[in-house]
Scaffold this active site. Structure first.
Site, PDB file in Angstrom:
ATOM      1  N   ARG A  35       0.640  -1.105  -0.128  1.00 29.41           N
ATOM      2  CA  ARG A  35      -0.047   0.070  -0.122  1.00 29.41           C
ATOM      3  C   ARG A  35       0.922   1.156  -0.032  1.00 29.41           C
ATOM      4  O   ARG A  35       0.708   2.333  -0.509  1.00 29.41           O
ATOM      5  CB  ARG A  35      -0.723  -0.132   1.366  1.00 29.41           C
ATOM      6  CG  ARG A  35      -1.846   1.433   1.211  1.00 29.41           C
ATOM      7  CD  ARG A  35      -3.018   0.929   2.470  1.00 29.41           C
ATOM      8  NE  ARG A  35      -3.727  -0.165   2.231  1.00 29.41           N
ATOM      9  CZ  ARG A  35      -4.902  -0.146   1.563  1.00 29.41           C
ATOM     10  NH1 ARG A  35      -5.114   0.812   0.862  1.00 29.41           N
ATOM     11  NH2 ARG A  35      -5.621  -1.224   1.391  1.00 29.41           N
ATOM     12  N   LYS A 191      -5.766 -17.572  19.206  1.00 32.48           N
ATOM     13  CA  LYS A 191      -4.584 -17.524  19.893  1.00 32.48           C
ATOM     14  C   LYS A 191      -4.289 -15.920  20.194  1.00 32.48           C
ATOM     15  O   LYS A 191      -3.300 -15.637  21.088  1.00 32.48           O
ATOM     16  CB  LYS A 191      -3.472 -18.549  19.184  1.00 32.48           C
ATOM     17  CG  LYS A 191      -2.979 -17.763  17.715  1.00 32.48           C
ATOM     18  CD  LYS A 191      -2.006 -16.825  17.664  1.00 32.48           C
ATOM     19  CE  LYS A 191      -1.759 -16.053  16.381  1.00 32.48           C
ATOM     20  NZ  LYS A 191      -0.505 -15.464  16.396  1.00 32.48           N
ATOM     21  N   THR A 248       3.021 -17.696  20.511  1.00 29.46           N
ATOM     22  CA  THR A 248       2.591 -16.053  20.514  1.00 29.46           C
ATOM     23  C   THR A 248       2.515 -15.515  22.184  1.00 29.46           C
ATOM     24  O   THR A 248       2.664 -14.699  22.353  1.00 29.46           O
ATOM     25  CB  THR A 248       1.169 -16.175  20.108  1.00 29.46           C
ATOM     26  OG1 THR A 248       1.401 -16.678  18.490  1.00 29.46           O
ATOM     27  CG2 THR A 248       0.830 -14.665  19.874  1.00 29.46           C
ATOM     28  N   ASN A 256       0.825  -8.931  19.708  1.00 36.32           N
ATOM     29  CA  ASN A 256      -0.324  -9.335  20.714  1.00 36.32           C
ATOM     30  C   ASN A 256       0.088  -9.241  22.296  1.00 36.32           C
ATOM     31  O   ASN A 256      -0.222  -8.571  23.142  1.00 36.32           O
ATOM     32  CB  ASN A 256      -1.253 -10.593  20.496  1.00 36.32           C
ATOM     33  CG  ASN A 256      -1.948 -10.341  18.965  1.00 36.32           C
ATOM     34  OD1 ASN A 256      -2.680  -9.386  18.923  1.00 36.32           O
ATOM     35  ND2 ASN A 256      -1.325 -10.760  18.223  1.00 36.32           N
TER      36      ASN A 256
END
Length: 331
Positions: A35, A191, A248, A256
């Site tokens: 982008r 998750k 994660t 996260n």
């Protein structure tokens, strides 16, 4: 079925760039859409994504573009936009694509406002393309550097799944085929929310015992939700469920978990996200995951706690205390 030789990648963040590197190493001709004009220029001239994957040299054969129409003639597409941007990106892209072009969805989340999984969004916007989902325990930087990685490639069509695996598979990037597309999507979405919870515990210095408990009880939430959505236990116990959850929830390399860590130290979500160039998918998935779970009658107390902390200005200590005060029950 002919082999996949040309691959288009939609999204030049860290993960999209890492997948472009994998595909180029595997001998495919790769075009990646960015982008940001400066990202395409950096990839094409410096052979580095200096904005999202700084310091990792990229294969000079990778071609970057800012024009989605340049991806119209590829043999397969990997969509790596953030989950909440999948719908508008596909709407813009689909006018350029033949319906026969296979699409691999690499975004992890549930769409806000609709509660749809990514394959459902794709079907609603782009029509009946052959679909697959790529999901598993991956940090983009490690994948781009060629460190060993295993991942799930979920596709209902085994022959097409085999083609995808052959197209991107390497000794250091090992895709394992599964027919359970829903399981791969559920694991990747849930998750991220649980990683925020583990980050909060880490930020509050609750210890390794607490993190292990959150991973384990969070996995139970993932299983309950997945079962209600039609996922298979074996899928969620594999790379794209438990494997991704462990990774994660174990390192602040995770966007996260690092978000949760900052919240555990007393900061607010909006302030943290305003400082970032990258997206923490779990922050946007959490409320729609909870809403969907409640409609399905699925109990997800850790997910509910994350939503309270992110969106309702709840006090961290109060929310943790409420979790710890839940009635004892059989495992």
């Amino acid at each position: 079925m002919t082999a996949i030789e040309t691959i288009g990648i939609v999204g030049a963040g860290a993960w999209g760039t890492a997948l472009a590197q994998v595909a180029a190493r595997a001998g495919r001709r790769v075009t990646i859409w960015a982008r940001e004009p400066e990202v395409a220029e950096s990839i094409n001239t410096a052979h580095e994504n200096s904005l999202f994957l700084k310091g990792v040299p990229l294969d000079p054969a990778i071609c970057a573009t800012n024009t989605l129409a340049d991806l119209a003639d590829v043999d397969a597409l990997l969509i790596v936009t953030p989950a909440q941007f999948l719908r508008p990106t596909l709407a813009e892209l689909s006018v350029h694509l033949p319906q026969t072009t296979p699409i691999v969805l690499c975004s992890k989340g549930i769409e806000q406002g609709t509660g749809l999984l990514m394959t459902e969004v794709c079907a609603a916007v782009a029509g009946a393309h052959p679909l697959a989902v790529l999901s598993g325990p991956t940090f983009a930087g490690e994948v781009a550097k060629g460190l060993p990685t295993a991942i799930t490639l979920a596709c209902a069509d085994e022959a097409l799944g085999g083609k995808f695996c052959a197209a991107v598979g390497l000794p250091t990037f090992r895709p394992y085929w599964s027919a359970d597309v829903i399981g791969a999507e559920v694991g990747g979405a849930v998750k991220n929310v649980l990683a925020i919870a583990c980050g909060i515990a880490e930020g509050k210095q609750l210890g390794e015992n607490a993190r292990a408990a959150l991973i384990t009880r969070g996995f139970a939430e993932m299983i309950r939700f997945g079962k209600a959505k039609g996922a298979q236990y074996e899928t969620l116990a594999g790379l794209c469920g438990l494997g991704d959850l462990i990774l994660t929830c174990s390192s602040t390399q995770s966007r996260n978990m690092s978000l949760g860590y900052a919240i555990g130290q007393g900061r607010r979500m909006n302030d943290i996200l305003a400082e970032r160039k990258t997206v923490a998918e779990g922050a946007y998935t959490a409320p729609v995951l909870l809403e969907t779970a409640q409609k399905l009658g699925v109990d997800m107390p850790i997910t509910e706690a994350v939503v309270q902390l992110l969106y309702h200005d709840a006090d961290v200590d109060t929310v943790i205390g409420a979790l710890l005060s839940r009635p004892f029950r059989p495992e």
